[in-house]
Design a protein around this motif. Structure first.
Motif, PDB file in Angstrom:
ATOM      1  N   ARG A  69      42.933  38.625   9.258  1.00  0.00           N
ATOM      2  CA  ARG A  69      44.117  39.667   9.717  1.00  0.00           C
ATOM      3  C   ARG A  69      43.786  40.290  11.081  1.00  0.00           C
ATOM      4  NH1 ARG A  69      41.631  42.989   6.569  1.00  0.00           N
ATOM      5  NH2 ARG A  69      41.259  44.970   7.072  1.00  0.00           N
ATOM      6  N   LEU A  70      42.363  40.080  11.702  1.00  0.00           N
ATOM      7  CA  LEU A  70      42.030  40.947  13.046  1.00  0.00           C
ATOM      8  C   LEU A  70      41.807  39.703  13.973  1.00  0.00           C
ATOM      9  CD1 LEU A  70      39.982  43.718  11.597  1.00  0.00           C
ATOM     10  CD2 LEU A  70      42.377  43.755  12.081  1.00  0.00           C
ATOM     11  N   LEU A  71      42.087  38.436  13.462  1.00  0.00           N
ATOM     12  CA  LEU A  71      41.913  37.354  14.466  1.00  0.00           C
ATOM     13  C   LEU A  71      43.096  37.522  15.608  1.00  0.00           C
ATOM     14  CD1 LEU A  71      40.490  34.759  12.082  1.00  0.00           C
ATOM     15  CD2 LEU A  71      39.092  36.029  13.964  1.00  0.00           C
ATOM     16  N   THR A  72      42.914  37.931  16.535  1.00  0.00           N
ATOM     17  CA  THR A  72      44.048  37.830  17.770  1.00  0.00           C
ATOM     18  C   THR A  72      43.466  37.524  19.034  1.00  0.00           C
ATOM     19  OG1 THR A  72      43.710  40.200  18.271  1.00  0.00           O
ATOM     20  CG2 THR A  72      45.299  39.932  16.082  1.00  0.00           C
ATOM     21  N   VAL A  73      44.374  37.365  19.905  1.00  0.00           N
ATOM     22  CA  VAL A  73      44.258  37.317  21.355  1.00  0.00           C
ATOM     23  C   VAL A  73      43.244  38.290  21.676  1.00  0.00           C
ATOM     24  CG1 VAL A  73      45.200  37.093  23.848  1.00  0.00           C
ATOM     25  CG2 VAL A  73      46.085  35.769  21.835  1.00  0.00           C
ATOM     26  N   GLU A  74      43.474  39.395  21.454  1.00  0.00           N
ATOM     27  CA  GLU A  74      42.945  40.817  22.007  1.00  0.00           C
ATOM     28  C   GLU A  74      41.506  40.673  21.362  1.00  0.00           C
ATOM     29  OE1 GLU A  74      47.165  40.977  22.307  1.00  0.00           O
ATOM     30  OE2 GLU A  74      45.815  41.098  20.514  1.00  0.00           O
ATOM     31  N   SER A  75      41.232  40.599  20.093  1.00  0.00           N
ATOM     32  CA  SER A  75      39.964  40.574  19.582  1.00  0.00           C
ATOM     33  C   SER A  75      38.897  39.677  19.997  1.00  0.00           C
ATOM     34  CB  SER A  75      39.978  40.605  17.970  1.00  0.00           C
ATOM     35  OG  SER A  75      40.347  39.448  17.427  1.00  0.00           O
ATOM     36  N   LEU A  76      39.663  38.376  20.359  1.00  0.00           N
ATOM     37  CA  LEU A  76      38.904  37.380  20.789  1.00  0.00           C
ATOM     38  C   LEU A  76      38.713  37.022  22.371  1.00  0.00           C
ATOM     39  CD1 LEU A  76      40.078  34.831  18.185  1.00  0.00           C
ATOM     40  CD2 LEU A  76      38.008  36.118  18.145  1.00  0.00           C
ATOM     41  N   ALA A  77      39.107  38.130  23.089  1.00  0.00           N
ATOM     42  CA  ALA A  77      39.303  38.167  24.366  1.00  0.00           C
ATOM     43  C   ALA A  77      37.898  37.903  25.174  1.00  0.00           C
ATOM     44  CB  ALA A  77      39.928  39.437  25.048  1.00  0.00           C
ATOM     45  N   VAL A 102      43.094  28.386  10.786  1.00  0.00           N
ATOM     46  CA  VAL A 102      44.661  28.122  11.159  1.00  0.00           C
ATOM     47  C   VAL A 102      44.534  29.119  12.210  1.00  0.00           C
ATOM     48  CG1 VAL A 102      47.001  28.335  10.826  1.00  0.00           C
ATOM     49  CG2 VAL A 102      45.471  27.308   9.167  1.00  0.00           C
ATOM     50  N   LYS A 103      44.297  30.454  11.975  1.00  0.00           N
ATOM     51  CA  LYS A 103      44.652  31.394  13.384  1.00  0.00           C
ATOM     52  C   LYS A 103      43.800  30.914  14.659  1.00  0.00           C
ATOM     53  CE  LYS A 103      45.773  35.597  12.401  1.00  0.00           C
ATOM     54  NZ  LYS A 103      45.790  36.987  12.203  1.00  0.00           N
ATOM     55  N   LEU A 104      42.597  30.526  14.402  1.00  0.00           N
ATOM     56  CA  LEU A 104      41.589  30.275  15.523  1.00  0.00           C
ATOM     57  C   LEU A 104      42.175  29.024  16.296  1.00  0.00           C
ATOM     58  CD1 LEU A 104      38.247  31.188  13.984  1.00  0.00           C
ATOM     59  CD2 LEU A 104      39.134  32.119  16.054  1.00  0.00           C
ATOM     60  N   ALA A 105      42.448  27.984  15.493  1.00  0.00           N
ATOM     61  CA  ALA A 105      43.213  26.859  16.011  1.00  0.00           C
ATOM     62  C   ALA A 105      44.308  26.967  16.835  1.00  0.00           C
ATOM     63  CB  ALA A 105      43.295  25.620  14.868  1.00  0.00           C
ATOM     64  N   ALA A 106      45.208  27.838  16.284  1.00  0.00           N
ATOM     65  CA  ALA A 106      46.375  28.391  17.008  1.00  0.00           C
ATOM     66  C   ALA A 106      46.164  28.923  18.229  1.00  0.00           C
ATOM     67  CB  ALA A 106      47.260  29.049  15.952  1.00  0.00           C
ATOM     68  N   LEU A 107      45.166  29.774  18.171  1.00  0.00           N
ATOM     69  CA  LEU A 107      44.781  30.584  19.548  1.00  0.00           C
ATOM     70  C   LEU A 107      44.096  29.614  20.562  1.00  0.00           C
ATOM     71  CD1 LEU A 107      43.599  33.902  18.088  1.00  0.00           C
ATOM     72  CD2 LEU A 107      45.881  33.352  19.380  1.00  0.00           C
ATOM     73  N   GLY A 108      43.967  28.392  20.151  1.00  0.00           N
ATOM     74  CA  GLY A 108      43.080  27.428  21.006  1.00  0.00           C
ATOM     75  C   GLY A 108      41.734  27.310  20.959  1.00  0.00           C
ATOM     76  N   TYR A 109      40.909  27.859  19.964  1.00  0.00           N
ATOM     77  CA  TYR A 109      39.299  27.624  19.838  1.00  0.00           C
ATOM     78  C   TYR A 109      39.014  26.690  18.715  1.00  0.00           C
ATOM     79  CZ  TYR A 109      39.180  32.360  21.877  1.00  0.00           C
ATOM     80  OH  TYR A 109      39.298  33.414  22.496  1.00  0.00           O
ATOM     81  N   PRO A 110      38.126  25.784  18.955  1.00  0.00           N
ATOM     82  CA  PRO A 110      37.530  24.926  18.194  1.00  0.00           C
ATOM     83  C   PRO A 110      36.901  25.601  16.984  1.00  0.00           C
ATOM     84  CG  PRO A 110      36.126  25.143  19.944  1.00  0.00           C
ATOM     85  CD  PRO A 110      37.372  26.093  20.598  1.00  0.00           C
ATOM     86  N   VAL A 111      37.061  25.151  15.710  1.00  0.00           N
ATOM     87  CA  VAL A 111      36.621  26.053  14.526  1.00  0.00           C
ATOM     88  C   VAL A 111      36.324  25.006  13.652  1.00  0.00           C
ATOM     89  CG1 VAL A 111      39.171  26.158  13.577  1.00  0.00           C
ATOM     90  CG2 VAL A 111      37.550  27.533  12.806  1.00  0.00           C
ATOM     91  N   LYS A 112      35.379  25.485  12.612  1.00  0.00           N
ATOM     92  CA  LYS A 112      35.090  24.633  11.517  1.00  0.00           C
ATOM     93  C   LYS A 112      34.747  25.692  10.311  1.00  0.00           C
ATOM     94  CE  LYS A 112      32.463  20.622  13.210  1.00  0.00           C
ATOM     95  NZ  LYS A 112      31.302  19.778  12.878  1.00  0.00           N
ATOM     96  N   GLU A 113      34.858  25.112   9.125  1.00  0.00           N
ATOM     97  CA  GLU A 113      34.853  25.962   8.077  1.00  0.00           C
ATOM     98  C   GLU A 113      33.537  25.716   7.440  1.00  0.00           C
ATOM     99  OE1 GLU A 113      36.511  26.514   3.359  1.00  0.00           O
ATOM    100  OE2 GLU A 113      37.131  24.844   4.625  1.00  0.00           O
TER     101      GLU A 113
END
Length: 142
Positions: A69-77, A102-113
């Protein structure tokens, strides 16, 4: 007589190759994360997406805690857009890592589980880092 396994035929090899290769672009496993850490080849940010209490009770060494819930543009700036995030949650019974991905990909970051999460990590025989007295992971609050 045909086994239950063969009731639905296997995909042709070319399709199976594409399917399983594609899965590896979305997933990594506990052993690969551990081996990368041991070799000093950590070119990703490992993120435990469970709640802070679960993180304190036991997390994968080297992980940071950012609940989903805290994965946001601000927290990842502070992270460049090409930063690879590897997310994990409690285990196969929890979809918190998927929600975080899903949140990270939507914010434009590469992500793996990291498949398996904490459960998989422990199943491999790896130790957790513990910030409190208890060493029992608690339910996900992601």
């Amino acid at each position: 007589m045909t086994s239950l396994v063969r009731t639905i035929p296997a995909a042709p090899s070319a399709i199976a190759l594409m399917h399983f290769s594609n899965r590896l672009t979305f997933e990594t496993d506990c052993s690969d994360v551990f081996s990368s850490q041991e070799a000093g080849e950590v070119d990703f940010v490992l993120v435990d997406v469970r709640g802070p209490l679960a993180f304190e009770r036991g997390h994968v060494p080297g992980a940071i805690n950012i609940p989903t819930r805290l994965l946001t543009v601000e927290s990842l700036a502070d992270y460049a857009k090409n930063t690879l995030f590897v997310v994990y949650c409690a285990g196969p019974h929890c979809n918190g890592a998927n929600k975080a991905a899903v949140k990270l990909a939507a914010l434009g970051y590469p992500v793996k589980e990291m498949i398996g999460g904490v459960t998989g990590w422990l199943d491999e025989g790896f130790k957790l880092s513990v910030a409190s007295v208890a060493n029992t992971p608690v339910a996900c609050a992601c």
